[in-house]
Structures are given as structure tokens and as C-alpha cells.
Scaffold this active site. Structure first.
Site, PDB file in Angstrom:
ATOM      1  N   CYS A 119       9.585  -2.641  -0.607  1.00  0.00           N
ATOM      2  CA  CYS A 119       8.443  -2.897   0.385  1.00  0.00           C
ATOM      3  C   CYS A 119       8.522  -2.558   1.709  1.00  0.00           C
ATOM      4  O   CYS A 119       7.568  -2.652   2.674  1.00  0.00           O
ATOM      5  CB  CYS A 119       8.152  -4.234   0.137  1.00  0.00           C
ATOM      6  SG  CYS A 119       7.773  -4.982  -1.417  1.00  0.00           S
ATOM      7  N   HIS A 256       3.665  -6.326   6.258  1.00  0.00           N
ATOM      8  CA  HIS A 256       3.645  -6.088   5.019  1.00  0.00           C
ATOM      9  C   HIS A 256       2.974  -7.126   4.020  1.00  0.00           C
ATOM     10  O   HIS A 256       3.031  -8.476   4.426  1.00  0.00           O
ATOM     11  CB  HIS A 256       5.384  -5.944   4.233  1.00  0.00           C
ATOM     12  CG  HIS A 256       5.133  -6.103   2.889  1.00  0.00           C
ATOM     13  ND1 HIS A 256       4.408  -5.427   2.106  1.00  0.00           N
ATOM     14  CD2 HIS A 256       6.071  -6.736   1.900  1.00  0.00           C
ATOM     15  CE1 HIS A 256       4.878  -5.516   0.858  1.00  0.00           C
ATOM     16  NE2 HIS A 256       5.734  -6.586   0.919  1.00  0.00           N
ATOM     17  N   ASN A 286       0.080  -7.186  -3.458  1.00  0.00           N
ATOM     18  CA  ASN A 286       1.207  -6.788  -2.533  1.00  0.00           C
ATOM     19  C   ASN A 286       1.533  -5.338  -3.370  1.00  0.00           C
ATOM     20  O   ASN A 286       1.739  -4.994  -4.321  1.00  0.00           O
ATOM     21  CB  ASN A 286       2.612  -7.614  -2.968  1.00  0.00           C
ATOM     22  CG  ASN A 286       3.761  -6.914  -2.306  1.00  0.00           C
ATOM     23  OD1 ASN A 286       3.880  -5.732  -2.074  1.00  0.00           O
ATOM     24  ND2 ASN A 286       4.934  -7.545  -2.357  1.00  0.00           N
TER      25      ASN A 286
END
Ligand code: ACO
Length: 329
Positions: A119, A256, A286
Site C-alpha cells: 500500500c 492512502h 482500499n
């Protein structure tokens, strides 16, 4: 005496995002696993996610985002000296997905490679490209975060499969003369960290070099949450201090997109109201390395992020890896 090379910095010239057409709502997911829209939305803010079509590869998503970024920058594929793709879900173990993006765009003169920091991948890739530009080795770099993350999910595991989605985002960086200057547009700084001791908090249960399987995501959600709150706060402070800034100087936080609660926590720490935070997690879920460039592309395209504004990026992911960057747009 040989003269020192002239200082350079990188400026964002273009951006683009791509989301697969298929949208799966929390209610639709609740028909496959024992969960509910109420549970997912209240814990994470997620309401839906995009899922790549069967014939769509990570390189396809990346290429679509890249085409938009090139068009936005007014550049052609052959202008690219370097293509970096941050991904955890490459088309193949090798070659690098970036080389397939290069081929699909029709570039034969640059070089292309992948970066793996889950990520945090986009912040890592941005840092790599920024440093290639500062060193004088490249003039124009395409930086992409792209994932078909839903392909490494265990669809029986409700603690992870509800959290992720697919997508891609891209930016184009170009060299300009002079060192980074916080009064002028450009990448002001990037800050990267990792600590491999925390591998077990978030990992995939396979790999080419271990069991020869692709594997599926395994996560200790509460442990990741704890690390996220602390490590993101630390790296954001580091990034602000490095530029002589405080949270109040930041026009846009582009974090993020894992969890709205983590995003809200960071905004509060920085003293930023919700209106100055770009949040896509409700619609995208996500998307790992794609989440920041997708959010950037959305907010720059709809006119929220304006030229001259200060943008702060931050991310944490498997590894553990974490990082931040400050950009004058
Ligand atoms: N639907 C319904 N119930 C669920 C679900 C679900 N999808 N998932 C878990 N539960 C249940 C659990 O089984 C548990 O039940 P029990 O109490 O009977 O055992 C209960 O809900 C609570 O589970 P917790 O894991 O304690 O839930 P928590 O409030 O911690 O929320 C979450 C879980 C959302 C994963 C949270 O820990 C989190 O956001 N962590 C951060 C991790 C993250 O964002 N990861 C993304 C990838 S990493 C990254 O991008 C940085």
C-alpha cells in the site's frame, strides 16, 4: 575542476485514474460472505469497490491511467524516459508489469520496472522517480500505482475480503532546473521507512520463491490499525519538519485509502478540516498502491487541488512499509 551537475527537481505535469466498470456494493458482498453494509461502513467507511473484469490485467488498468496522464500533460509515450509501476498484483511473476505498460503505450526508448511496497508502493515509486530526475538520469518519468488486488483475496475470509478493490492511478513527473523550493511547484521531499519485523501483521500466504503459489491476503487488522496510527503520525511530522511546515500549511491531505477512521485520525492530528482531505475510500475501498494516485487524479481533475497548493501524501502497508511526500502542485 569539473563543475557540479546542475540541481534539478521534479514537477507534476499530468495525472490520470482508471477504475474497472464493475461495481460491487457492500450489500452485494453480504450475499457472498457473512457481513453487512452496516458493519463494513461503520468500521471502514467503505460502501462499494470496483472489480476488474476477468480479461483485465493490472497492466491494462495501469495503461488506461497512464494514457490519461500523458494526454493531460500533453506528452506522447515516446517522451517517457522511465516507467515505474508500484504493484503487489503483477500480471506475471516476471517480466515486470511496467514493461507491459511500456509495450501497451508504445514506448521503446525508455526503461521500465516495478516497485513492491504494497500500500506504500506509490510513495516509494514517486520517491524513486523523483531521485532519478534529481540525479539527472531521466527527464520525464511515468509513475503508476495499479492493482487487481481482489485477485489475492480469500473470498471466504470476511475480515479481509470486504476491504479491497481494483484500480490504477498515474502521474507524470518532469525535470525542471533548480533544487526543490517550497515556494515553487514540485516534489519537495519524500520520506520512506520499513520494518520487516512486522511481516506477520499483513502478508500473502504464498510466493514464487516459497511455495510456488500466489497466495491470499492474511491480516491482523487491529495490529495494522495500531501501527498505522503511530507510524503515519511520525512520518507526516518528519515530512512537515523537513520542509519547515506545520499541518496548517497543508492545503490537501491525500492519504492512502484504507479506512476512513485512520484518515480522520490523521486529519485531526494535522488540524485539517474534512474539507481539506481527499477521501475516496467509500467508493474505491482500499486499492493498495493505486489509492493515492487515484485520489490525486480525482481531486486534481475536479479542480479541488489547484496549481500552487501544498499536498501531503502518506501511506502504510505490508512489510511493514510506510512513507510520506510533500508536493507543491
Ligand atoms: N463483517 C461482519 N463482522 C466481521 C467482519 C465483517 N466483514 N469482519 C470481522 N468481523 C467480526 C469479527 O469476527 C469480530 O467478531 P467477534 O467479536 O465475534 O470475534 C468482530 O467483527 C470485530 O472484529 P475486529 O477485527 O475486532 O474488528 P475491528 O473493529 O478491529 O475492525 C478492521 C476490523 C476494519 C479490519 C480494523 O481493524 C482496521 O481497519 N484495521 C486496519 C487494517 C486495514 O486498514 N487494513 C487494510 C490493509 S493495510 C493497509 O492498507 C494499511
Amino acid at each position: 575542476m569539473t563543475a557540479l551537475p546542475a540541481a534539478r527537481h521534479s514537477v507534476v505535469k499530468g495525472w490520470g485514474g482508471y477504475l474497472p466498470a464493475d461495481i460491487v456494493s457492500n450489500d452485494a458482498l453480504a450475499k457472498r460472505v457473512d457481513t453487512s453494509d452496516e458493519w463494513i461502513a461503520s468500521r471502514t467507511g467503505i460502501r462499494q469497490r470496483h472489480i476488474a473484469a476477468e480479461n483485465e490485467r493490472t497492466s491494462d488498468l495501469a495503461t488506461e491511467a497512464a494514457k490519461k496522464a500523458l494526454a493531460q500533460a500533453g506528452l506522447k509515450a515516446e517522451d517517457l524516459d522511465m516507467i515505474v509501476v508500484a504493484t503487489t498484483t503483477p500480471d506475471h511473476t516476471f517480466p515486470a508489469t511496467a514493461t507491459q505498460v511500456q509495450a501497451k503505450l508504445g514506448n521503446t526508448t525508455g526503461f521500465a520496472f516495478d516497485v513492491q511496497a504494497v500500500c506504500t508502493g506509490f510513495v516509494y515509486a514517486l520517491s524513486v522517480a523523483d531521485n532519478f530526475i534529481k540525479s539527472g538520469q531521466v527527464k520525464t518519468a511515468l509513475v503508476i500505482g495499479a492493482e487487481t488486488f481482489t485477485r489475492i483475496l480469500d473470498w471466504q475470509d470476511r475480515t479481509t475480503c470486504v476491504l479491497f478493490g481494483d484500480g490504477a492511478g498515474a502521474v507524470i513527473l518532469q525535470a525542471e532546473e533548480g533544487a526543490p523550493d517550497k515556494a515553487k511547484p514540485g516534489v519537495l521531499s519524500t520520506h520512506l521507512h520499513s520494518d520487516g519485523r512486522f511481516k506477520d501483521a499483513l502478508f500473502v500466504s504464498g510466493g514464487a520463491g516459497s511455495n510456488g503459489q500466489v497466495g491470499v491476503v492474511r491480516m491482523n487488522g487491529q495490529e495494522v490499525f495500531r501501527h498505522a496510527v503511530q507510524k503515519l503520525a511520525d512520518v507526516v511530522e518528519e515530512a512537515l519538519a523537513a520542509n519547515g511546515l506545520t499541518g496548517k500549511d497543508i492545503d490537501w491531505l491525500v492519504p492512502h485509502q484504507a479506512n476512513q477512521r485512520i484518515i480522520d485520525g490523521m486529519a485531526k492530528k494535522l488540524g485539517l478540516p474534512g474539507e481539506r482531505v481527499v477521501s475516496t475510500v467509500a467508493r474505491h475501498a482500499n486499492t493498495s498502491a493505486a489509492s493515492i494516485p487515484l485520489a490525486l487524479a480525482e481531486a486534481a481533475s475536479d479542480g479541488r487541488i489547484k496549481p500552487g497548493q501544498l499536498v501531503l501524501l502518506e501511506a502504510i502497508g505490508g512489510g511493514l512499509t510506510w512513507g510520506a511526500s510533500v508536493i507543491r502542485w
